[in-house]
Scaffold this motif. Structure first.
Motif, PDB file in Angstrom:
ATOM      1  N   ILE A  57      81.617  62.853  19.742  1.00 49.28           N
ATOM      2  CA  ILE A  57      81.411  63.115  18.317  1.00 49.28           C
ATOM      3  C   ILE A  57      82.413  62.349  17.478  1.00 49.28           C
ATOM      4  N   GLY A  58      83.680  62.404  17.901  1.00 48.32           N
ATOM      5  CA  GLY A  58      84.739  61.778  17.127  1.00 48.32           C
ATOM      6  C   GLY A  58      84.882  60.299  17.374  1.00 48.32           C
ATOM      7  N   GLY A  59      84.302  59.773  18.421  1.00 49.12           N
ATOM      8  CA  GLY A  59      84.408  58.354  18.719  1.00 49.12           C
ATOM      9  C   GLY A  59      85.757  57.947  19.273  1.00 49.12           C
ATOM     10  N   ARG A  60      86.577  58.884  19.672  1.00 48.18           N
ATOM     11  CA  ARG A  60      87.900  58.586  20.233  1.00 48.18           C
ATOM     12  C   ARG A  60      87.844  58.603  21.751  1.00 48.18           C
ATOM     13  N   ARG A  61      88.794  57.915  22.323  1.00 48.32           N
ATOM     14  CA  ARG A  61      88.885  57.925  23.791  1.00 48.32           C
ATOM     15  C   ARG A  61      90.193  58.441  24.221  1.00 48.32           C
ATOM     16  N   ARG A  79      88.707  65.675  32.778  1.00 43.18           N
ATOM     17  CA  ARG A  79      88.476  66.103  31.405  1.00 43.18           C
ATOM     18  C   ARG A  79      87.399  67.173  31.411  1.00 43.18           C
ATOM     19  N   SER A  80      87.589  68.165  30.571  1.00 44.23           N
ATOM     20  CA  SER A  80      86.603  69.228  30.498  1.00 44.23           C
ATOM     21  C   SER A  80      85.375  68.739  29.740  1.00 44.23           C
ATOM     22  N   ARG A  84      84.884  65.995  26.406  1.00 44.65           N
ATOM     23  CA  ARG A  84      83.941  64.875  26.416  1.00 44.65           C
ATOM     24  C   ARG A  84      83.025  64.918  25.208  1.00 44.65           C
ATOM     25  N   VAL A  85      82.552  66.108  24.852  1.00 45.47           N
ATOM     26  CA  VAL A  85      81.692  66.260  23.674  1.00 45.47           C
ATOM     27  C   VAL A  85      82.462  65.869  22.412  1.00 45.47           C
ATOM     28  N   LEU A  86      83.682  66.356  22.296  1.00 42.69           N
ATOM     29  CA  LEU A  86      84.487  66.020  21.124  1.00 42.69           C
ATOM     30  C   LEU A  86      84.780  64.517  21.064  1.00 42.69           C
ATOM     31  N   GLN A  87      84.962  63.912  22.237  1.00 44.67           N
ATOM     32  CA  GLN A  87      85.189  62.469  22.285  1.00 44.67           C
ATOM     33  C   GLN A  87      83.960  61.720  21.790  1.00 44.67           C
TER      34      GLN A  87
END
Length: 73
Positions: free
Chosen positions: A69-73, A59-60, A64-67
């Motif tokens: 922030i968004g709380g998604r996996r 994963r870039s 990881r940052v978006l994950q």
């Protein structure tokens, strides 16, 4: 495994040079009685693939940052 020279029990050890340069044998057998040394035959590629842990998905940094922030996996 028994020594072909003196029939003593041989000791198996991991080759510390395995994977470096031309060392292609992961294990070797050594006779403590007469000093006979024998490399273990290489394992098949299928057995090696089963023993190797699978690499996780790459994963870039942005994903990881978006994950996070968004709380998604």
């Amino acid at each position: 495994m028994r020594c072909p020279r003196c029939r003593a029990q041989m000791m198996r050890w991991r080759n510390s040079f395995y994977g470096v340069g031309l060392a292609v044998h992961e294990f070797a057998y050594d006779c403590p009685e007469c000093g006979y040394l024998q490399f273990a035959p290489p394992t098949s590629e299928e057995e090696e693939a089963e023993d190797q842990p699978q690499a996780p998905e790459h994963r870039s940094g942005l994903s990881r940052v978006l994950q996070l922030i968004g709380g998604r996996r």
